[in-house]
Write a protein that holds these residues in place. Sequence first.
Motif, mmCIF file in Angstrom:
data_model
loop_
_atom_site.group_PDB
_atom_site.id
_atom_site.type_symbol
_atom_site.label_atom_id
_atom_site.label_comp_id
_atom_site.label_asym_id
_atom_site.label_seq_id
_atom_site.Cartn_x
_atom_site.Cartn_y
_atom_site.Cartn_z
ATOM 1 N N ILE A 10 35.859 44.875 34.164
ATOM 2 C CA ILE A 10 35.629 43.944 33.053
ATOM 3 C C ILE A 10 36.496 44.302 31.858
ATOM 4 C CG2 ILE A 10 33.896 43.099 31.427
ATOM 5 C CD1 ILE A 10 31.783 43.542 33.595
ATOM 6 N N LEU A 11 36.537 45.585 31.505
ATOM 7 C CA LEU A 11 37.283 46.023 30.324
ATOM 8 C C LEU A 11 38.797 45.955 30.523
ATOM 9 C CD1 LEU A 11 35.071 49.087 29.303
ATOM 10 C CD2 LEU A 11 35.079 46.790 28.316
ATOM 11 N N LEU A 12 39.279 45.968 31.789
ATOM 12 C CA LEU A 12 40.720 45.828 32.059
ATOM 13 C C LEU A 12 41.183 44.373 32.002
ATOM 14 C CD1 LEU A 12 41.503 48.318 34.983
ATOM 15 C CD2 LEU A 12 42.374 48.391 32.632
ATOM 16 N N THR A 13 40.257 43.454 31.981
ATOM 17 C CA THR A 13 40.628 42.032 32.006
ATOM 18 C C THR A 13 41.554 41.654 30.848
ATOM 19 O OG1 THR A 13 38.565 41.486 33.148
ATOM 20 C CG2 THR A 13 39.732 39.678 32.056
ATOM 21 N N PRO A 14 41.283 42.070 29.587
ATOM 22 C CA PRO A 14 42.220 41.704 28.501
ATOM 23 C C PRO A 14 43.609 42.312 28.669
ATOM 24 C CG PRO A 14 40.101 42.435 27.617
ATOM 25 C CD PRO A 14 40.106 42.776 29.070
ATOM 26 N N VAL A 15 43.689 43.426 29.388
ATOM 27 C CA VAL A 15 44.996 44.047 29.614
ATOM 28 C C VAL A 15 45.806 43.232 30.616
ATOM 29 C CG1 VAL A 15 46.178 46.132 30.431
ATOM 30 C CG2 VAL A 15 44.048 46.330 29.118
ATOM 31 N N ALA A 16 45.144 42.699 31.627
ATOM 32 C CA ALA A 16 45.866 41.994 32.691
ATOM 33 C C ALA A 16 46.013 40.504 32.421
ATOM 34 C CB ALA A 16 45.138 42.208 34.021
ATOM 35 N N ASP A 17 45.007 39.894 31.815
ATOM 36 C CA ASP A 17 45.003 38.437 31.656
ATOM 37 C C ASP A 17 45.430 38.045 30.244
ATOM 38 O OD1 ASP A 17 44.706 35.866 32.412
ATOM 39 O OD2 ASP A 17 42.590 36.017 32.978
ATOM 40 N N THR A 18 45.678 36.749 30.059
ATOM 41 C CA THR A 18 46.091 36.254 28.751
ATOM 42 C C THR A 18 44.876 36.008 27.874
ATOM 43 O OG1 THR A 18 46.021 33.945 29.481
ATOM 44 C CG2 THR A 18 48.092 35.131 29.785
ATOM 45 N N TYR A 19 45.111 36.040 26.558
ATOM 46 C CA TYR A 19 44.024 35.812 25.613
ATOM 47 C C TYR A 19 43.479 34.395 25.745
ATOM 48 C CZ TYR A 19 41.609 34.982 21.227
ATOM 49 O OH TYR A 19 40.673 34.637 20.291
ATOM 50 N N GLU A 20 44.379 33.413 25.985
ATOM 51 C CA GLU A 20 43.951 32.023 26.078
ATOM 52 C C GLU A 20 42.987 31.830 27.241
ATOM 53 O OE1 GLU A 20 46.991 33.058 25.758
ATOM 54 O OE2 GLU A 20 47.482 32.384 23.715
ATOM 55 N N ARG A 21 43.278 32.423 28.389
ATOM 56 C CA ARG A 21 42.392 32.267 29.556
ATOM 57 C C ARG A 21 41.046 32.944 29.317
ATOM 58 N NH1 ARG A 21 43.540 31.548 34.769
ATOM 59 N NH2 ARG A 21 42.657 33.593 35.303
ATOM 60 N N ILE A 22 41.069 34.081 28.672
ATOM 61 C CA ILE A 22 39.808 34.781 28.387
ATOM 62 C C ILE A 22 38.979 33.983 27.388
ATOM 63 C CG2 ILE A 22 38.804 36.873 27.384
ATOM 64 C CD1 ILE A 22 41.221 38.402 28.435
ATOM 65 N N LEU B 284 40.742 36.210 45.918
ATOM 66 C CA LEU B 284 41.262 34.841 46.021
ATOM 67 C C LEU B 284 41.447 34.205 44.653
ATOM 68 C CD1 LEU B 284 39.198 33.512 49.081
ATOM 69 C CD2 LEU B 284 41.612 34.175 49.006
ATOM 70 N N LEU B 285 40.520 34.495 43.709
ATOM 71 C CA LEU B 285 40.684 33.970 42.350
ATOM 72 C C LEU B 285 41.993 34.474 41.737
ATOM 73 C CD1 LEU B 285 37.160 34.182 40.617
ATOM 74 C CD2 LEU B 285 38.457 32.130 41.213
ATOM 75 N N PHE B 286 42.271 35.751 41.908
ATOM 76 C CA PHE B 286 43.513 36.301 41.368
ATOM 77 C C PHE B 286 44.727 35.697 42.062
ATOM 78 C CE2 PHE B 286 46.866 39.501 42.116
ATOM 79 C CZ PHE B 286 47.384 39.572 40.828
ATOM 80 N N ALA B 287 44.637 35.581 43.379
ATOM 81 C CA ALA B 287 45.792 35.041 44.123
ATOM 82 C C ALA B 287 46.115 33.613 43.716
ATOM 83 C CB ALA B 287 45.508 35.110 45.625
ATOM 84 N N SER B 288 45.101 32.842 43.351
ATOM 85 C CA SER B 288 45.335 31.447 42.989
ATOM 86 C C SER B 288 45.927 31.281 41.596
ATOM 87 C CB SER B 288 44.022 30.657 43.069
ATOM 88 O OG SER B 288 43.099 31.150 42.103
ATOM 89 N N ALA B 289 45.850 32.324 40.756
ATOM 90 C CA ALA B 289 46.331 32.170 39.380
ATOM 91 C C ALA B 289 47.102 33.407 38.914
ATOM 92 C CB ALA B 289 45.133 31.915 38.446
ATOM 93 N N TYR B 290 47.710 34.162 39.824
ATOM 94 C CA TYR B 290 48.363 35.411 39.414
ATOM 95 C C TYR B 290 49.565 35.153 38.513
ATOM 96 C CZ TYR B 290 52.203 34.647 42.714
ATOM 97 O OH TYR B 290 53.283 34.135 43.384
ATOM 98 N N LYS B 291 50.178 33.943 38.593
ATOM 99 C CA LYS B 291 51.331 33.647 37.759
ATOM 100 C C LYS B 291 50.953 33.510 36.285
ATOM 101 C CE LYS B 291 53.894 31.253 41.407
ATOM 102 N NZ LYS B 291 54.531 29.973 41.817
ATOM 103 N N ASP B 292 49.675 33.249 36.019
ATOM 104 C CA ASP B 292 49.222 33.076 34.633
ATOM 105 C C ASP B 292 48.848 34.397 33.967
ATOM 106 O OD1 ASP B 292 49.487 30.326 34.947
ATOM 107 O OD2 ASP B 292 47.440 30.127 35.726
ATOM 108 N N PHE B 293 48.863 35.478 34.689
ATOM 109 C CA PHE B 293 48.482 36.770 34.132
ATOM 110 C C PHE B 293 49.635 37.391 33.365
ATOM 111 C CE2 PHE B 293 45.038 36.183 36.945
ATOM 112 C CZ PHE B 293 44.028 37.096 36.624
ATOM 113 N N ALA C 151 46.051 43.767 37.445
ATOM 114 C CA ALA C 151 44.971 43.100 38.169
ATOM 115 C C ALA C 151 45.049 43.401 39.658
ATOM 116 C CB ALA C 151 45.045 41.593 37.928
ATOM 117 N N ALA C 152 46.271 43.365 40.216
ATOM 118 C CA ALA C 152 46.424 43.631 41.639
ATOM 119 C C ALA C 152 46.019 45.058 41.976
ATOM 120 C CB ALA C 152 47.879 43.373 42.066
#
Length: 403
Positions: A88-100, A33-42, A48-49
């Motif tokens: 955890i380690l895939l998070t920087p690959v999928a998400d933006t640096y600003e969000r992390i 649900l967290l991903f679904a609510s903010a998938y456009k920001d990835f 991630a999916a």
Amino acid sequence: MAKRERVVRMSVEQPLWRALTAYRLITMVYAALLFASAYKDFDCPWVAAGYLAVLAVWTVATHRKVANAVSCTKRFLGADLTVALVGILLTPVADTYERIAAGGPTLPSIWTAGSVLAFAIKGGWRWAGFASTFVAAANVLVHGGNPTRDTLHNVLLVWVASIAIGYVVEVARASEATLARALEIEAATRERERLARDIHDGVLQVLAMVQRRGTELGGEAAELGRMAGEQEVALRTLVSSGLLPASRISRDESLGALVDAYDVEEPGADEGELDLRTLLAPHAGSRVSFAEPGTPVLLPVPAAKELAAAVGAALDNVRKHAGDGARAWILVEDWGDEVIVTVRDDGPGIPAGRLDQAEGEGRMGVALSIRGRLRDLGGSAELVSVPGQGTEVELKVPRGRTQ
């Protein structure tokens, strides 16, 4: 004939496994649900999916693996922790640096805590500390070595909570072992009382009758009566002594605490302590009286066996040299810092100098079987004999030197 055994399995920690199973399912849905609510920001939402799809399949497929300690194996724990660390380690690959950098959640989010808690419930606080350290290192690495305050707070919370739960699990298992021992003693006591009633109503009365009739008839019947009398005394002593064997509780934490009894020895049987009374009580009979303290006389297993063997050697000497009609007495005394066993008989005694003569002739029964054993234990054996007044052997074993 196969020995029947009674097994009582404790389940104090079972509710923790059920709670962990529910936690993993709920947190898997929460991460999705967290991903679904903010998938456009990835940056790469498909990464991630894809990971969350694998996480969902893994969580559902391994649902039974976290149902109990037996199915939750070390191999599964390692694979489960790997799934969490990869997310955890895939998070920087999928998400933006600003969000992390702003303290955004990792891909598995709080699902990771379930993997650490599985280590805690399975292996205790040390296993929990091991797993949570890997999770903490992965979170710090994702944030480039400069994690936010919220990230540090969450990592520390998981680390402390998992170790605390692991410690509680270890305490619960120790309590289970204590309860198992209490149940074992209660069951043994009830069985002994039942046997005592049956024996008293049957076997002991028959043996007493055989002894009386044999004595009245004389001849070979008298010898049979004497033997029946000895067996009656030995059986009565065994029934009334109230001695219990040492508990044999399973050390396999994956099986929980077991109330279990076996007669065979296995590696490590010489470790721990043994009640000396259990080794000396079988010597009691119609011509051997046994006096013991009301509480266990605990000695290290090797020391207890050697001391019992020395007592047996002393009784052998009584049978060989004191005559058929001689009586013997065994007295056990526990003085805290030492244990004293006295073997006394009413035989003719030993003439002065006879022991030295026997040792010189190569007959080393007293020298080796008794004094040698006690010397190896750091103790002593004193023999006092007066011709016509019997013999007394006093065996002393200090506790501090038998460990």
